[in-house]
Write an enzyme that holds these catalytic residues in place. Structure first.
Site, mmCIF file in Angstrom:
data_model
loop_
_atom_site.group_PDB
_atom_site.id
_atom_site.type_symbol
_atom_site.label_atom_id
_atom_site.label_comp_id
_atom_site.label_asym_id
_atom_site.label_seq_id
_atom_site.Cartn_x
_atom_site.Cartn_y
_atom_site.Cartn_z
ATOM 1 N N ARG A 22 0.961 -1.328 -0.062
ATOM 2 C CA ARG A 22 -0.150 0.101 0.039
ATOM 3 C C ARG A 22 0.825 1.428 -0.066
ATOM 4 O O ARG A 22 1.195 1.900 -1.005
ATOM 5 C CB ARG A 22 -0.955 -0.140 1.377
ATOM 6 N N ASP A 23 1.480 1.470 0.955
ATOM 7 C CA ASP A 23 2.267 2.801 1.044
ATOM 8 C C ASP A 23 3.553 3.093 0.068
ATOM 9 O O ASP A 23 3.873 3.805 -0.257
ATOM 10 C CB ASP A 23 2.635 3.186 2.612
ATOM 11 N N HIS A 214 5.093 4.312 12.701
ATOM 12 C CA HIS A 214 5.096 4.416 11.149
ATOM 13 C C HIS A 214 6.098 5.340 10.551
ATOM 14 O O HIS A 214 5.653 6.686 10.456
ATOM 15 C CB HIS A 214 3.731 4.592 10.740
ATOM 16 N N HIS A 216 8.623 6.993 7.965
ATOM 17 C CA HIS A 216 9.289 7.168 6.657
ATOM 18 C C HIS A 216 10.662 7.550 7.032
ATOM 19 O O HIS A 216 11.165 7.991 7.762
ATOM 20 C CB HIS A 216 8.423 8.111 5.788
ATOM 21 N N CYS A 247 4.796 9.314 0.083
ATOM 22 C CA CYS A 247 3.197 9.514 0.168
ATOM 23 C C CYS A 247 2.953 10.357 -1.210
ATOM 24 O O CYS A 247 3.481 11.497 -1.244
ATOM 25 C CB CYS A 247 2.853 10.095 1.370
ATOM 26 N N ASN A 256 8.720 4.217 3.378
ATOM 27 C CA ASN A 256 8.954 3.839 4.782
ATOM 28 C C ASN A 256 10.254 3.252 5.114
ATOM 29 O O ASN A 256 10.915 2.740 4.186
ATOM 30 C CB ASN A 256 7.788 2.781 5.045
HETATM 31 P P1 HMG Z 1 -13.284 14.316 -2.274
HETATM 32 O O1 HMG Z 1 -12.973 14.896 -3.866
HETATM 33 O O2 HMG Z 1 -13.336 15.581 -1.453
HETATM 34 O O3 HMG Z 1 -14.597 13.679 -2.118
HETATM 35 O O4 HMG Z 1 -12.268 13.421 -1.953
HETATM 36 P P2 HMG Z 1 -15.849 13.362 -3.001
HETATM 37 O O5 HMG Z 1 -16.593 12.515 -2.193
HETATM 38 O O6 HMG Z 1 -16.394 14.653 -3.673
HETATM 39 O O7 HMG Z 1 -15.346 12.438 -4.082
HETATM 40 C C1 HMG Z 1 -14.517 12.598 -5.396
HETATM 41 C C2 HMG Z 1 -14.639 11.621 -6.319
HETATM 42 O O8 HMG Z 1 -13.919 10.399 -5.757
HETATM 43 C C3 HMG Z 1 -16.113 11.187 -6.790
HETATM 44 O O9 HMG Z 1 -16.045 10.797 -8.182
HETATM 45 C C4 HMG Z 1 -16.127 9.915 -6.004
HETATM 46 O O10 HMG Z 1 -17.261 9.056 -6.274
HETATM 47 C C5 HMG Z 1 -14.974 9.241 -5.950
HETATM 48 P P3 HMG Z 1 -16.377 11.525 -9.462
HETATM 49 O O11 HMG Z 1 -17.894 11.771 -8.997
HETATM 50 O O12 HMG Z 1 -15.400 12.774 -9.067
HETATM 51 O O13 HMG Z 1 -16.224 10.756 -10.582
HETATM 52 N N1 HMG Z 1 -14.780 8.516 -4.433
HETATM 53 C C6 HMG Z 1 -14.230 7.508 -4.501
HETATM 54 N N2 HMG Z 1 -13.731 6.536 -5.452
HETATM 55 C C7 HMG Z 1 -13.528 5.362 -4.891
HETATM 56 N N3 HMG Z 1 -13.501 4.967 -3.483
HETATM 57 C C8 HMG Z 1 -13.706 6.061 -2.512
HETATM 58 C C9 HMG Z 1 -14.182 7.086 -3.084
HETATM 59 N N4 HMG Z 1 -14.542 8.266 -2.390
HETATM 60 C C10 HMG Z 1 -14.923 9.093 -3.027
HETATM 61 N N5 HMG Z 1 -13.751 5.535 -1.364
HETATM 62 C C11 HMG Z 1 -11.466 11.681 -0.627
HETATM 63 C C12 HMG Z 1 -12.271 12.653 -0.658
HETATM 64 C C13 HMG Z 1 -11.080 11.061 0.689
HETATM 65 C C14 HMG Z 1 -12.273 10.353 -1.405
HETATM 66 C C15 HMG Z 1 -10.247 11.910 -1.335
HETATM 67 O O14 HMG Z 1 -9.500 12.995 -0.980
HETATM 68 C C16 HMG Z 1 -9.243 10.623 -1.474
HETATM 69 O O15 HMG Z 1 -9.465 9.609 -2.082
HETATM 70 N N6 HMG Z 1 -8.080 10.992 -0.829
HETATM 71 C C17 HMG Z 1 -6.816 9.795 -0.888
HETATM 72 C C18 HMG Z 1 -5.854 10.033 -0.050
HETATM 73 C C19 HMG Z 1 -5.020 9.067 0.117
HETATM 74 O O16 HMG Z 1 -5.045 7.855 -0.262
HETATM 75 N N7 HMG Z 1 -3.772 9.495 0.337
HETATM 76 C C20 HMG Z 1 -2.693 8.465 0.630
HETATM 77 C C21 HMG Z 1 -2.771 7.742 1.603
HETATM 78 S S1 HMG Z 1 -2.473 8.254 3.118
HETATM 79 C C22 HMG Z 1 -0.705 8.134 3.571
HETATM 80 O O17 HMG Z 1 0.135 7.779 2.839
HETATM 81 C C23 HMG Z 1 -0.387 8.599 4.851
HETATM 82 C C24 HMG Z 1 0.097 7.056 5.650
HETATM 83 O O18 HMG Z 1 0.973 6.363 5.492
HETATM 84 C C25 HMG Z 1 0.697 7.713 7.244
HETATM 85 C C26 HMG Z 1 1.705 8.637 6.924
HETATM 86 O O19 HMG Z 1 2.797 8.085 6.516
HETATM 87 O O20 HMG Z 1 1.584 9.682 7.053
HETATM 88 C C27 HMG Z 1 -1.331 6.472 5.905
HETATM 89 MG MG MG Z 2 2.879 6.301 5.185
#
Ligand code: HMG
Ligand code: MG
Length: 311
Positions: A22-23, A214, A216, A247, A256
């Site tokens: 994933r990450d 966690h 990085h 990320c 990581n």
């Molecule tokens: P948004 O644009 O504010 O929300 O996104 P929305 O509800 O208006 O949805 C926008 C579009 O996404 C729509 O599609 C939805 O249908 C679709 P459109 O109508 O434009 O065609 N949608 C989805 N599709 C599939 N699955 C879903 C979903 N939800 C909405 N679940 C949202 C808000 C949260 C969805 C968006 O901001 C998003 O997906 N963000 C992803 C963030 C992400 O994955 N970041 C990386 C992971 S976090 C990380 O790496 C940190 C971590 O490792 C810890 C660290 O190191 O810090 C965990």
């Molecule tokens: Mg991370």
């Protein structure tokens, strides 16, 4: 064996959550075939991990690399006793995760307001409202719930993050009923002293044995930070095979801390992980070759070259 009289008491067992699929892969620009992801996950379960973070059910527009989460889950060979986890930012993601028979869903928030807006397109407060719905649904279905907190040691947009904000975030996720809470160093800027302080603060709000680190490795502090965390009693760590990743919402941040390096450290300390280092190293070799990238784990590279001479 030498008696570690000068070291404080360290945990005897550590759980490593492998987050490479994933990450590690989420920020890959080129297409990574679903079959490659599946083989990587199966190799990791064979290496002995009890918890693997396999994918995210997020918007494919935001993170295209994770768009095949359902296919990945359908294709893997589920190893008994392994917890397969996935990120779920909202109810839509949660429902997709349930359909894919995910064992543990991860809500991911932030200790920094600026990062919450970039990563989730909403404020911390709004993200909590979404998480509350997920928590309620997860409890009803008896699915494990993990909470991840980004930017516990610094934020790419806001800079310093007060320790109090981390403790607040931990308290809120604890109130949601999280089974485990991750303290994430999203951009790898933390150092050993800071790590010890943040963990000690966080442990006033949530049991230390269910807090995880966690880290990085952007500034090369990952292993030192894990060692500092072990010294204050933390016993769950996330790492990424071959040091994959970064990320997409933290530009310039690297992957990581590499799993092979962490297992090598823990093996040397006599801490049990249940993980077979050689099998992880060969999984690291597999994914690095598949991506056409140099292997980001020093221990992995050394083992593959048999540099230690004893194996
Ligand atoms: P948004 O644009 O504010 O929300 O996104 P929305 O509800 O208006 O949805 C926008 C579009 O996404 C729509 O599609 C939805 O249908 C679709 P459109 O109508 O434009 O065609 N949608 C989805 N599709 C599939 N699955 C879903 C979903 N939800 C909405 N679940 C949202 C808000 C949260 C969805 C968006 O901001 C998003 O997906 N963000 C992803 C963030 C992400 O994955 N970041 C990386 C992971 S976090 C990380 O790496 C940190 C971590 O490792 C810890 C660290 O190191 O810090 C965990
Ligand atoms: Mg991370």
């Amino acid at each position: 064996m030498h008696h570690w009289s000068r070291l404080p008491l360290l945990p005897t067992h550590v759980k490593i959550v492998e987050v490479g699929p994933r990450d590690g892969l989420q920020a890959e620009r080129g297409e990574v075939a679903t079959t490659v992801k599946i083989e990587l996950i199966d190799r990791l379960s064979k290496a002995g991990f009890r918890n693997i973070e396999v994918t995210s059910f997020v918007s494919p527009k935001w993170v295209p690399q994770m768009a095949d989460g359902a296919e990945v889950m359908a294709g893997i060979t589920r190893a008994p006793g392994v917890l397969y986890s996935a990120l779920t930012p909202n109810m839509r993601g949660f429902e997709a995760a349930v359909d894919s028979k995910i064992d543990e869903v991860v809500v991911f928030g932030s200790a920094s307001e600026a990062f919450s807006r970039k990563n989730l397109n909403c404020s911390i407060q709004e993200s909590l409202q979404r998480f509350r719905l997920i928590s309620k649904a997860a409890k009803e279905l008896n699915i494990r719930l993990r909470g991840s907190i980004s930017c516990c040691f610094g934020c790419p947009y806001q800079g310093a993050v007060p320790t109090g904000s981390v403790a607040d975030a931990v308290r809120r996720l604890a109130d949601l009923g999280c089974d485990e809470i991750d303290l994430a160093d999203t951009i790898g800027v933390g150092t050993a002293r800071m790590v010890a302080e943040v963990i000690e603060q966080a442990a006033t709000a949530f049991p230390l044995e269910r807090l995880s680190g966690h880290f990085h490795d952007t500034y090369g502090q990952g292993l030192a930070n894990i060692f500092a965390a072990l010294q204050v009693g933390m016993s769950i760590f996330h790492s990424s095979v071959a040091g994959l990743g970064g990320c997409p919402y933290a530009k310039g941040a690297s992957g990581n801390v590499p799993t092979e390096d962490v297992v090598y450290l823990l093996d040397g300390l006599g801490i049990q992980t249940g993980i077979k280092l050689d099998t992880v190293a060969s999984a690291g070799d597999f994914i690095s070759s598949a991506l056409g990238k140099p292997n980001g784990s020093r221990a992995g590279r050394a083992l593959l070259a048999r540099v230690d001479g004893s194996r």
